[in-house]
Design a protein around this motif. Sequence first.
Motif, PDB file in Angstrom:
ATOM      1  N   SER A   1       0.830  -1.208   0.000  1.00 21.72           N
ATOM      2  CA  SER A   1       0.000   0.000   0.000  1.00 21.72           C
ATOM      3  C   SER A   1       0.860   1.251   0.000  1.00 21.72           C
ATOM      4  N   SER A   2       0.288   2.313  -0.512  1.00 20.89           N
ATOM      5  CA  SER A   2       0.906   3.634  -0.389  1.00 20.89           C
ATOM      6  C   SER A   2       0.562   4.206   0.984  1.00 20.89           C
TER       7      SER A   2
ATOM      8  N   GLU B  72      -3.149   5.288   0.851  1.00 21.50           N
ATOM      9  CA  GLU B  72      -4.097   4.195   1.048  1.00 21.50           C
ATOM     10  C   GLU B  72      -4.127   3.762   2.511  1.00 21.50           C
TER      11      GLU B  72
ATOM     12  N   ALA C 113      -6.016   6.035   4.897  1.00 20.87           N
ATOM     13  CA  ALA C 113      -7.460   6.061   4.692  1.00 20.87           C
ATOM     14  C   ALA C 113      -8.200   4.985   5.476  1.00 20.87           C
ATOM     15  N   LEU C 114      -7.493   3.958   5.939  1.00 21.92           N
ATOM     16  CA  LEU C 114      -8.178   2.727   6.326  1.00 21.92           C
ATOM     17  C   LEU C 114      -8.379   2.414   7.813  1.00 21.92           C
TER      18      LEU C 114
ATOM     19  N   PHE D 276      -4.824  -7.026   2.368  1.00 23.95           N
ATOM     20  CA  PHE D 276      -4.499  -5.990   1.390  1.00 23.95           C
ATOM     21  C   PHE D 276      -3.363  -6.476   0.487  1.00 23.95           C
TER      22      PHE D 276
ATOM     23  N   LYS E 169      -9.154  -3.514  -0.589  1.00 25.32           N
ATOM     24  CA  LYS E 169      -8.658  -2.281  -1.203  1.00 25.32           C
ATOM     25  C   LYS E 169      -9.456  -1.104  -0.670  1.00 25.32           C
ATOM     26  N   THR E 170      -8.968   0.085  -0.951  1.00 24.98           N
ATOM     27  CA  THR E 170      -9.709   1.286  -0.596  1.00 24.98           C
ATOM     28  C   THR E 170      -9.806   2.190  -1.809  1.00 24.98           C
ATOM     29  N   HIS E 171     -10.789   3.073  -1.769  1.00 23.34           N
ATOM     30  CA  HIS E 171     -10.978   4.041  -2.845  1.00 23.34           C
ATOM     31  C   HIS E 171     -10.784   5.436  -2.271  1.00 23.34           C
ATOM     32  N   ILE E 172      -9.872   6.184  -2.868  1.00 28.98           N
ATOM     33  CA  ILE E 172      -9.607   7.557  -2.436  1.00 28.98           C
ATOM     34  C   ILE E 172     -10.321   8.501  -3.401  1.00 28.98           C
TER      35      ILE E 172
ATOM     36  N   GLN F  58      -7.605  13.528  -2.774  1.00 28.74           N
ATOM     37  CA  GLN F  58      -6.284  13.572  -2.159  1.00 28.74           C
ATOM     38  C   GLN F  58      -5.885  15.031  -2.098  1.00 28.74           C
TER      39      GLN F  58
ATOM     40  N   LYS G  52     -12.962   7.411   0.546  1.00 27.80           N
ATOM     41  CA  LYS G  52     -12.296   8.217   1.564  1.00 27.80           C
ATOM     42  C   LYS G  52     -11.624   9.461   1.008  1.00 27.80           C
TER      43      LYS G  52
END
Length: 330
Positions: free
Chosen positions: A118-119, A122, A125-126, A292, A298-301, A304, A325
């Motif tokens: 992950s970055s 990301e 956000a979680l 992950f 996964k997540t959705h941004i 940013q 997020k």
Amino acid sequence: MKAIMMTAVGNPDVLALQDIDEPEISTATQIKVRLKAAGVNPVDTKIRRNGLLYDNPLPVVLGCDGAGEVVETGSAVSRFKPGDKVWFCNGGLGREQGNYAEYTVIDQRWASLMPESSSFIEAAALPLVLITAWGALFDRGGLQAGQTVLIHAGAGGVGHVAIQLAKLKGAKVITTVSSSQKAEFAKAMGVDHAILYMQDNFVDAVNGLTGGKGADLVFDTVGSDVFKESIAATAHFGRLVTLLDPGELNLVEARMRNLLIGFELMLTPMLRDLHEARDKHVEILKQCAQWFDEGLLKTHISEQLALAEAAKAHESIEAGHSIGKIVLTL
């Protein structure tokens, strides 16, 4: 260091970018983290609008979610070393410093290694949404493989990870969304059925999809009116879990259905210093980091933004149109 300070209770314009002293390690088990990103959550906007959750003076730094790089460790730190990438949910409630800042200090007990794939964006956000969704679905909701769960607002921050966690458990997932765009997004997260609640009565739709039975578990992330309506969409002997105060209730039908009603407030262990419960939060992050890295989570941004744009982030959340997020980058 640069930090966003909540200077008063009020609208987003009370958030100001200021120079403040860097926090320093004060106990042997603390780590100092150079923050790379901070997640923005609805609780941040509620604290800004309604006041701190501790009786402390302003100004303070908000932001519960953070991700960054360890730059210094206390003499008794055993879990981390400088250079480690960590994520956590800590501070931002009015006592410990939050994460809308360039640096923070945190006890090693409350941090966890980030997913390797992950970055920082990301990862930031979680934490809060993962811990919230896990608690509601599994700890309060007792969700089991093969059961049906209704997750309200499936395109939101909590909702979009709750869908994925429920599918990993082997559940059938129904969600409510406000638009076709959000329905497509929820389907990309793995949902089985997305109900456009502005077009269709979600109670009728859920009961239709379940042969009149209702959902074994209903997860309310919206509030009082949705909670009350959801009673009729919950199966007899099922569970109804909410993140919010449902207000005054007529529980006649809930009693007739033998429902278990639960509340999920993932901040409680922080607010009341329930250390064993917070240990469970860290274990959740460790498991979710594995998922992950395996490509199962996964997540959705949706946005940013730079640290200085914190007020804009709060405006976006309060407008209620965001998918996934919003994250501040440092």
